[in-house]
Design a protein around this motif. Structure first.
Motif, PDB file in Angstrom:
ATOM      1  N   SER A  56       0.837  -1.199   0.000  1.00 44.31           N
ATOM      2  CA  SER A  56       0.000   0.000   0.000  1.00 44.31           C
ATOM      3  C   SER A  56       0.874   1.252   0.000  1.00 44.31           C
ATOM      4  N   TYR A  57       2.053   1.171   0.624  1.00 41.27           N
ATOM      5  CA  TYR A  57       2.952   2.330   0.581  1.00 41.27           C
ATOM      6  C   TYR A  57       3.391   2.606  -0.854  1.00 41.27           C
ATOM      7  N   ASN A  59       1.857   1.917  -3.507  1.00 37.49           N
ATOM      8  CA  ASN A  59       0.733   2.340  -4.350  1.00 37.49           C
ATOM      9  C   ASN A  59       0.230   3.740  -4.038  1.00 37.49           C
ATOM     10  N   GLN A  60       0.742   4.336  -2.986  1.00 39.29           N
ATOM     11  CA  GLN A  60       0.248   5.656  -2.583  1.00 39.29           C
ATOM     12  C   GLN A  60       0.578   6.705  -3.638  1.00 39.29           C
ATOM     13  N   PRO A  61      -0.385   7.594  -3.928  1.00 41.64           N
ATOM     14  CA  PRO A  61      -0.061   8.722  -4.809  1.00 41.64           C
ATOM     15  C   PRO A  61       1.166   9.482  -4.285  1.00 41.64           C
ATOM     16  N   ALA A  62       1.294   9.545  -2.958  1.00 34.50           N
ATOM     17  CA  ALA A  62       2.424  10.263  -2.361  1.00 34.50           C
ATOM     18  C   ALA A  62       3.748   9.613  -2.746  1.00 34.50           C
ATOM     19  N   ALA A  65       3.931   9.917  -7.130  1.00 33.94           N
ATOM     20  CA  ALA A  65       4.121  11.248  -7.707  1.00 33.94           C
ATOM     21  C   ALA A  65       5.595  11.643  -7.857  1.00 33.94           C
TER      22      ALA A  65
END
Lengths: 124, 574
Positions: A56-57, A59-62, A65
């Motif tokens: 999930s980390y 896959n984060q937009p954060a 990006a």
């Protein structure tokens, strides 16, 4: 008569004792197996939770990006601008029948050695 | 039985049969006694075993509580926002440690940040359990195992991990080392029912269902990124923003800067640029004089009262005098203005006249109707009461009409704007997923559908021709509209002209409103010598850039046809 019954009872109880002991040890074995499996499940669940957190980390937009920003120049990436969106109904409809006259004209032009498309390219 | 004795010979009168029977009875008694004894021993042992209390508590806290888990938090698209990870925690049993000095020296090779004296004191003594260090990584656990120090062991604990890092800090909040929520939605969940579940030991294993939040992490990321950018671009001291679905009340994104790292909650108390207590949630627990963006509220109230019509004209040639004070316009036109012009040119004089036409008491009761004098019902526990005077004097009513003299939170504003564009139906904001059907049951009509139409026209007009045009330059095609507000901040006892709070409250797409947004930039400076410092230049541009990025994500396609804008114009003005 009584002796025979006693002998039978003795044998039965002997068999019972042996059976109970065998059962006891097999239960202990199974319990040990179960505990080992539970420990393993516990460890694997722990690892799984870490992997899920990792996933999930990632896959984060954060997280994504900055990667996009890093490769922006090489891949020529830009946010989509409003003009880049189209609609299906904005596309022209397919002609009802093929334009045979135009096709004939093109083919006859090609036969006579003139390529109209090449001329278009050269003109530009 | 001997009854007679003759020549020392006892004559027994009992028959052989009776003797045998007596003997058998005696034997049976012995056997019964033996059996009773054996069973007494067995049951005694059972009672002993049953009475033993196995001490599973760890330093006074039940083991279950320590290993208790929390539900995974998902965003509206199923992306994890908060997960539990299982981590080893190191504990020691001092009574089993043979050589304290050796243990201390060895442990410090792996965990060099432990204080030597503290560790020595911790490991000496006769205690059965002491924590050494909690929440380690599996790699460190492996290293400590290889040290081979007796009396050291591990407990697997659940640790909360926020993969999005700081991006959704104020929404998620934080948990303490015992996995109890201390802020944000984590605290809210605990206050609701999770703490109860944990206390009865149910919140273990994978039993907990993931919780769906209303947040869209992509939108949240864009909002956060733009706010971070604004801090350097406009050299602002703080920035915040919130976006809400006007139909369901779901909060899609909420961010406030400066913020903290939920994975390390102590960062909340760190100074920001040398100033204390700056990392609070400005959307819910910050209250501000929101300035001219409040004119949307005044217009909505006045138009809905029926005393003001969209076709009316007001004399804005001269400032309004209240005793010694004269209130004038910032971008003064000093002529007779129509209602749309008052909004477009953000005329203070015109807005006061509109409010006076409506009546100050009716204006005050309209503010109550849209809930501006109570805190917004919302999940986040960080809340501050708004400051709205209970009764308006002439001058307070006048300043209130353009957003000075009363303080509300940006969350109040976004809820009000959402209601104005959603056919006048107000819906309480939420961080949990909510279906349109559920939302419809909560609808509270605050203005009429017709007034809503007119407010949408005004907001769009301001984007096309007024102070929102810089926003519209970026959000072109997405039919966004809104109102700027550049509020002078109170420094000491007077309003300061160069310290301002820039606000932009907006909604898009205005032909079929779906989302409302409020952006707030605290003390912005000019981006470059050619630009201004009013809200259109900063909060407005941020809004435009956000709409440009998020509208395609939210399934809103750009449409440049002018007919959409002309359809918004009320029939009376066509």
């Amino acid at each position: 008569m009584i002796k025979a019954i006693n002998a039978v009872l003795f044998c039965t109880s002997l068999a019972g004792v042996v059976g109970v002991y065998a059962l006891k040890y097999s239960v202990e074995d199974i319990a040990a197996d179960k505990a080992a499996l539970e420990r393993k499940i516990d460890i694997q669940q722990g690892e799984l939770s870490l992997l899920q957190a990792d996933w999930s980390y990632l896959n984060q937009p954060a997280h994504v990006a900055p990667i996009v920003a890093r490769h922006q120049e090489a891949l020529n990436l830009l946010p989509t601008s409003q003009e880049q969106f189209g609609r299906i109904d904005a596309l022209p409809m397919r002609p009802a029948a093929p334009d045979t006259a135009a096709l004939d004209a093109l083919l006859s032009a090609l036969d006579s050695g003139i390529d109209p498309i090449e001329q278009l390219i050269e003109a530009n | 039985m001997a009854l007679l004795t003759y020549d020392d010979v006892t004559i027994s009168l009992d028959g052989g049969r009776k003797r045998r029977a007596n003997l058998t009875k005696a034997r049976i008694r012995w056997v019964i006694a033996a059996l009773v004894l054996v069973f007494a021993v067995v049951s005694g042992r059972l009672i002993q075993l049953g009475a033993t209390v196995s001490d599973s508590a760890i330093e006074g806290v039940a083991r279950d509580v320590i290993t208790a888990t929390r539900p995974t938090l998902l965003d509206r698209n199923g992306l994890e926002m908060a997960v539990d990870i299982r981590v080893p925690s190191l504990f020691a049993e001092p009574r089993r440690i043979v050589d304290v000095e050796e243990a201390v020296a060895k442990l410090r090779t792996v965990l060099p940040d432990l204080d030597e004296d503290w560790l020595r004191k911790r490991l000496t003594g006769d205690k059965g359990f002491v924590w050494v260090k909690r929440e380690l990584t599996p790699a460190i656990k492996e290293k400590i195992f290889q040290l081979g120090v007796p009396g050291l062991d591990f407990v697997t604990e659940s640790k909360r991990f926020y993969p999005s890092g700081q991006e959704a800090a104020h929404i998620l909040g934080a948990v303490n080392i015992d996995n109890q929520g201390t802020m944000g939605i984590e605290k809210h969940m605990d206050d609701e029912d999770l703490a109860l579940l944990q206390s009865v030991g149910l919140a273990r294993g994978n039993a907990l269902k993931p919780v769906d939040l209303a947040i869209d992490l992509r939108v949240q990321h864009v909002l956060y990124e733009q706010l971070v950018d604004s801090l350097s671009r406009y050299k602002a001291i703080a920035a915040a923003g919130v976006m809400m679905d006007v139909q369901t009340g779901e909060i899609l994104a909420l961010a406030s800067l400066p913020d903290f790292d939920p994975n390390d909650p102590s960062t909340l108390f760190m100074d920001y640029n040398g100033v204390k207590n700056q990392r609070f949630n400005r959307i819910t627990s910050g209250i501000y004089e929101l300035g001219s963006t409040f004119k949307t509220v005044t217009m909505a109230g006045a138009l809905d009262s029926g005393r003001v019509k969209i076709t009316d004209q007001y004399d804005a040639r001269f400032g309004v005098r209240f005793g010694r004070f004269t209130i004038d316009d910032f971008h003064g036109k000093h002529r007779v203005l129509s209602v749309p012009e008052i909004y477009k040119y953000s005329s203070n004089i015109g807005t006061i006249k509109v409010m006076q036409q409506m009546g100050k008491d009716e204006f005050r009761s309209f503010l109550s109707r849209i809930g501006f004098d109570k805190s917004v019902p919302f999940e986040l526990p960080e809340m501050r009461q708004p400051k709205v005077p209970a009764k308006f004097s002439e001058i307070v009513a006048a300043t209130s009409s353009f957003g000075h003299g009363l303080s509300i939170s940006p969350l109040h504003m976004v809820r009000a704007v959402a209601a104005f564009v959603n056919d006048g139906k107000m819906v309480p904001p939420t961080l949990y997923k909510r279906s349109p059907e559920e939302a419809r049951k909560l609808y509270d009509p605050v203005i009429s559908s017709q007034t809503s139409q007119q407010v949408r026209y005004l907001m769009r007009l301001n984007a096309l021709e007024g102070s929102g045009s810089r926003m519209n330059k970026y959000a072109n095609g997405y039919r966004a509209g809104g109102k700027t507000g550049t509020a002078e901040k109170v420094v000491g006892k007077t309003y300061s002209a160069n310290k301002t709070l820039a606000v932009f409250s907006s909604a898009f797409p205005l032909d079929n409103p779906r989302y409302a947004m409020v952006i707030l930039v605290d003390e912005p400076q000019n981006e470059n010598p050619q630009s201004g410092h009013t809200a259109g230049w900063n909060a407005g541009e941020i809004t435009g850039r956000i709409v440009q990025r998020v509208a395609p994500m939210l399934g809103i396609s750009p449409d440049f046809s002018e007919v959409l804008d002309t359809e918004l114009v009320p029939a009376a003005l066509r």
